[in-house]
Design a protein around this motif. Structure first.
Motif, PDB file in Angstrom:
ATOM      1  N   SER A 157       0.935  -1.217  -0.056  1.00 34.21           N
ATOM      2  CA  SER A 157      -0.055   0.135  -0.009  1.00 34.21           C
ATOM      3  C   SER A 157       0.988   1.247   0.096  1.00 34.21           C
TER       4      SER A 157
ATOM      5  N   LYS B  42      -4.323   9.843   2.365  1.00 30.75           N
ATOM      6  CA  LYS B  42      -4.876   8.890   1.257  1.00 30.75           C
ATOM      7  C   LYS B  42      -4.154   7.787   1.027  1.00 30.75           C
TER       8      LYS B  42
ATOM      9  N   ASN C 168      -3.873   3.903  -0.892  1.00 31.58           N
ATOM     10  CA  ASN C 168      -4.065   2.981  -2.017  1.00 31.58           C
ATOM     11  C   ASN C 168      -3.439   1.790  -1.626  1.00 31.58           C
TER      12      ASN C 168
ATOM     13  N   TYR D 286      -6.892  -4.603  -3.268  1.00 32.17           N
ATOM     14  CA  TYR D 286      -8.040  -4.275  -2.866  1.00 32.17           C
ATOM     15  C   TYR D 286      -8.820  -3.820  -4.028  1.00 32.17           C
ATOM     16  N   ALA D 287     -10.057  -4.054  -4.341  1.00 27.35           N
ATOM     17  CA  ALA D 287     -10.644  -3.589  -5.297  1.00 27.35           C
ATOM     18  C   ALA D 287     -11.014  -2.062  -5.203  1.00 27.35           C
ATOM     19  N   THR D 288     -11.456  -1.664  -3.788  1.00 27.19           N
ATOM     20  CA  THR D 288     -11.437  -0.187  -3.386  1.00 27.19           C
ATOM     21  C   THR D 288     -10.593   0.180  -2.437  1.00 27.19           C
ATOM     22  N   SER D 289      -9.943   1.325  -2.431  1.00 29.87           N
ATOM     23  CA  SER D 289      -9.111   1.471  -1.380  1.00 29.87           C
ATOM     24  C   SER D 289      -9.683   2.477  -0.308  1.00 29.87           C
TER      25      SER D 289
ATOM     26  N   ASP E 262     -11.367   4.939   2.455  1.00 36.41           N
ATOM     27  CA  ASP E 262     -11.516   6.531   2.365  1.00 36.41           C
ATOM     28  C   ASP E 262     -10.402   7.146   2.875  1.00 36.41           C
TER      29      ASP E 262
ATOM     30  N   THR F 207     -16.116  10.316   3.184  1.00 34.91           N
ATOM     31  CA  THR F 207     -16.720   9.616   2.440  1.00 34.91           C
ATOM     32  C   THR F 207     -17.398  10.165   1.241  1.00 34.91           C
ATOM     33  N   SER F 208     -18.122   9.445   0.228  1.00 35.44           N
ATOM     34  CA  SER F 208     -18.572  10.168  -0.851  1.00 35.44           C
ATOM     35  C   SER F 208     -19.948  10.862  -0.260  1.00 35.44           C
TER      36      SER F 208
END
Length: 818
Positions: free
Chosen positions: A362, A410, A412, A416-419, A421, A471-472
């Motif tokens: 990561s 941040k 990554n 993992y499919a998504t990192s 938040d 988050t979004s």
């Protein structure tokens, strides 16, 4: 404890008997010189002694940085003493009698009056100040001519002071100990919330006159800390209107400039200075973790963390000294400091199993924006009396500071499919300091002196951390990392100190009493996100004695023994349970259950001066109880937590050597070596076994005069491996060099220096416990070159010209003051 006190008493009695047996009668005259209006010390004044009957020259010297002088090895007779300094009317004292039965004659304070009619702008005086002075148990290093730190900061300059070391994080250590107290003009600073590393980065090296290192402070000083480092800033001492401007540019986008103006008459002294520093710092490093008791598949975690930091620091100071009466001085000053920092750091984390197969890779980018400001107000009053050496001083100081540290993390993860938040940390700090102090000095007999004082310090602080997950849908609070921390620290102290001299033997006995309280409140959230409040109390009361015994011998040499008892109280940051989560593998948090360290220190020092060599040595011993050290916990799911803890005991025994050599006109150098052995008790509850180790550090500073106006300085330092509880520190080496050219007329100069030429200074260690091995290194890419131009103007600059006419009184001539 009883056996420890018995050892101290026995040592004192043996030393006292020894110094009394070996004491020798020796003709000596001592005294001090002060300004008749300001009562400030006059440094480097000329002192000449002649036989009153034959007019033969008997001896001469210069006053030290504190205005004191000593004339040694004097025969019996009647003499004339002449004191002179540029810009002052000389003093002549007749009928000074040195008798066989009274070998030491103390003339006390003598006041010189400024000569307003002298044309100072027609004279340039160039004198090399003594590099090191030993005075009242402290070493005073004259650093205002340090070439290798030109265009740098106080941290760069302290690196050049013998006995001191500065690591890449800006932490100061003295004789291998980091528990030292750093003062600015005798008072703590609130720059960056009192963070020493930030304070040192905020003060330009060019604004510092001298550095006082007090390894074993007397009862006159605060009882806190394993030694005191006092940074003395420059202050105008020139009559009339004067000023200087400095511009510097360096590699790696480093620029700075400063300007100062002053105006002084017999009644007032008005001064002001401004400095600006704008530059980048690059660093890189690694952290290799080996989990000896893994809780998952990860056994090795390797981390790299290069970073770039941009700093902009502004500092403004102004003040006025006013002579409201011949022996009364009122001083008012103010200081403003502004800071802005931007930092980009990239963490590469590579996790692997026992066979070296990757389990997770990561990257985390940390972006930090911080700003802060602080201001300080000082009011000082000094009153001298008719009786020589009787003085009353008073100080009131107030400072306030605020800062904000805003960080975004941040992450990554490659498999993992998504990192995860991004995370956000928002820290708000503010604080205020109050200082009220009064000191009184009363002569007692011909050579005795009694001093007493009171000091009250109040430090208020608020440190609030707000954490969010971005988050979004917006920012969600992370309650586990959100908290409020407020602290109130009060220290009330009184001291009594008595010193006297019997022939060549002097002694100083002091006792300080301190009543301290640190009250804090921590507000956080529990597992159910419910707010809770935790009070924190750290009271500490105590009596702290100090004892100094000094025996002077023939040939300008002396032996000094000292004993002090001191304390180190935990800082608000060490007590604050708030968690720093910027490193995803190593969290750091405070411990509200810490108690203060207690310190017992012994030192035996020997000083000897020859015509071109000065030598200072010390054998020292210190014992710390309830040692505060930062300990790493056993890892849980690849995460470790570092927390300050109290351990049992630690002792340090060492030998320090400092020598200044002025062997030829074109070259002089100062060398320092410190050899010490540290022994740490075991702490089984943290997986720490008892350990000990021998370490040393050394440095040498060379000053070379190639031609009349060109000087060169080269400095090298080395720090050997060392053991501190869990850590085995690795060695480090550094080399700096600088050169300076003074233009004709001495109004302008151009200098160039290069710091850490081989980029070899680093902070590296191996940390071990039952469950973990940590191999760590951080290296600041400090190698840089800086070009600095300085221009000076005012009445006291310019080339020397012969006087237009000869004064009626020969003691009024400018020539005689040189």
């Amino acid at each position: 404890m009883r056996s420890f006190k018995l050892k101290i008493t026995t040592t004192l009695l043996i030393l006292l008997a020894a110094v009394r047996v070996y004491g020798q009668n020796n003709g000596k005259i001592t005294g001090s010189i002060k300004d008749a209006k300001t009562h400030q010390n006059i440094s480097f004044a000329t002192v000449t002694l002649t036989d009153q009957n034959t007019k033969a020259n008997i001896g001469g010297t210069q006053t030290d940085i504190n205005g004191n002088f000593i004339l040694n090895n004097l025969p019996v007779g009647t003499f004339s003493l002449r004191l002179s300094f540029i810009g002052y009317d000389p003093i002549i004292k007749e009928n000074i009698i040195v008798r066989q039965e009274s070998s030491t004659l103390n003339l006390g304070d003598m006041e010189m009056s400024a000569a307003p009619n002298k044309v100072l702008n027609e004279v340039t005086v160039t004198a090399k100040k003594s590099t090191i002075q030993n005075k009242d148990g402290k070493k005073v290093f004259s650093v205002n001519q340090s070439l290798v730190s030109q265009g740098g900061t106080a941290a760069d300059l302290l690196q050049n002071v013998s006995t001191l070391q500065i690591d890449v994080n800006g932490n100061v250590s003295l004789r291998g100990s980091t528990g030292v107290k750093v003062l600015i003009d005798g008072k703590p600073s609130l720059i960056a919330g009192g963070d020493v590393s930030q304070i040192l980065q905020s003060i330009p090296a060019g604004s510092i006159e001298s550095v006082e290192v007090i390894a074993n402070p007397s009862a006159k000083y605060d009882a806190e800390g394993q030694g005191v480092i006092n940074i003395v800033l420059k202050k105008n001492s020139k009559v009339g209107f004067n000023g200087a401007a400095t511009l510097a540019a360096g590699t790696r986008n480093n620029y700075n400039g400063s300007a100062n103006l002053s105006y002084q008459t017999n009644k007032i002294n008005v001064y002001g200075n401004y400095s600006l520093r704008d530059g980048d710092t690059y660093s890189n490093g690694f952290q290799y973790l080996t989990f000896l008791k893994p809780t998952d598949a990860t056994v090795f975690s390797n981390e790299l963390f290069p970073s770039t930091t941009s700093n902009k620091v502004q500092n403004l100071k102004a003040g006025i000294d006013y002579s409201i009466a011949p022996k009364s001085i009122l001083s008012v000053s103010g200081n403003l400091n502004l800071r802005n920092t931007h930092r980009d750091e990239l963490l590469d984390i590579d996790n692997r199993d026992a066979n070296g197969i990757p389990t997770q890779f990561s990257t985390q980018s940390n972006t930090t924006n911080s700003n802060g400001k602080s201001y300080e107000f000082d009011l000082d009053y000094s009153q001298h009396f008719k009786k020589p050496r009787e003085e009353l001083t008073f100080n009131f100081a107030f400072s306030r500071g605020t800062s904000r540290n805003f960080q975004i993390y941040k992450t990554n993860v490659n498999n993992y499919a998504t990192s995860p938040d991004p995370l956000e940390s928002d820290l708000w700090n503010n604080g205020a300091n109050y200082n009220i102090q009064a000191d009184y000095v009363l002569p007692a007999g011909k050579t005795g002196q009694l001093s007493a004082g009171f000091r009250s310090q109040i430090s208020l602080g608020n440190n609030n951390q707000f954490a969010y997950r971005l988050t979004s849908l917006g920012a969600d609070p992370i309650y586990a990392f959100t908290n409020l921390f407020s602290s109130n620290k009060k220290v009330n102290a009184i001291y009594l100190n008595y010193q006297n001299q019997i022939s060549n033997f002097s002694y100083e006995i002091g006792l300080r009493g301190e009543d301290a309280h640190l009250n804090a409140t921590f507000q956080g959230y529990d597992a159910n996100n419910s707010l809770y409040r935790t009070p924190i109390r750290v009271p500490s009361k105590g009596l702290y004695p100090s004892l100094f015994l000094t025996q002077k011998f023939k040939g300008d040499q002396q032996l000094q023994f000292s004993f002090t008892n001191r304390i180190t109280r935990p800082t608000p940051r060490e007590l604050n349970p708030s968690t720093d989560f910027s490193d995803p593998t190593n969290y750091e948090t405070g411990n509200p259950h810490l108690i203060p360290e207690s310190i017992n220190a012994l030192e035996l020092g020997y000083n000897k001066n020859w015509q071109n060599i000065s030598f200072t040595s010390s054998i020292y011993y210190s014992r710390l109880n309830n040692v505060i050290k930062h300990i790493e916990s056993d890892p849980v799911n690849g995460l470790i937590t570092t927390t300050a803890q109290n351990l049992k005991h630690s002792t340090t025994t060492g030998l320090e050597l400092i020598g200044h050599f002025d062997l030829i006109k074109a070259w002089d150098f100062t060398a320092n070596a410190n050899i010490f052995r540290r022994q740490n008790d075991a702490a089984p509850q943290y997986g720490i076994t008892a350990n000990s180790g021998l370490s040393w550090n050394a440095n040498i500073t060379n000053n070379i005069s190639l031609i009349k106006s060109l000087s060169v300085q080269i400095r090298a330092d080395y720090r050997a491996a060392d053991i501190i509880v869990q850590d085995k520190n690795r060695p480090a080496f550094g080399l700096d060099a600088g050169a300076k050219y003074d233009f004709p007329g001495n109004q302008a100069s151009l200098s160039f220096n290069s710091v850490d030429i081989f980029n070899s200074r680093k902070w590296a260690f191996l940390r071990s416990s039952d469950a973990l091995l940590l191999d760590f290194e951080r290296r600041t890419v400090g190698s840089r070159g800086t070009l600095t131009f300085t221009y000076r103007f005012g009445k006291s600059t310019g080339t020397r010209k012969p006087p237009k006419k000869k004064e009626d009184n020969p003691d009024k001539r400018i020539d005689d003051a040189l």
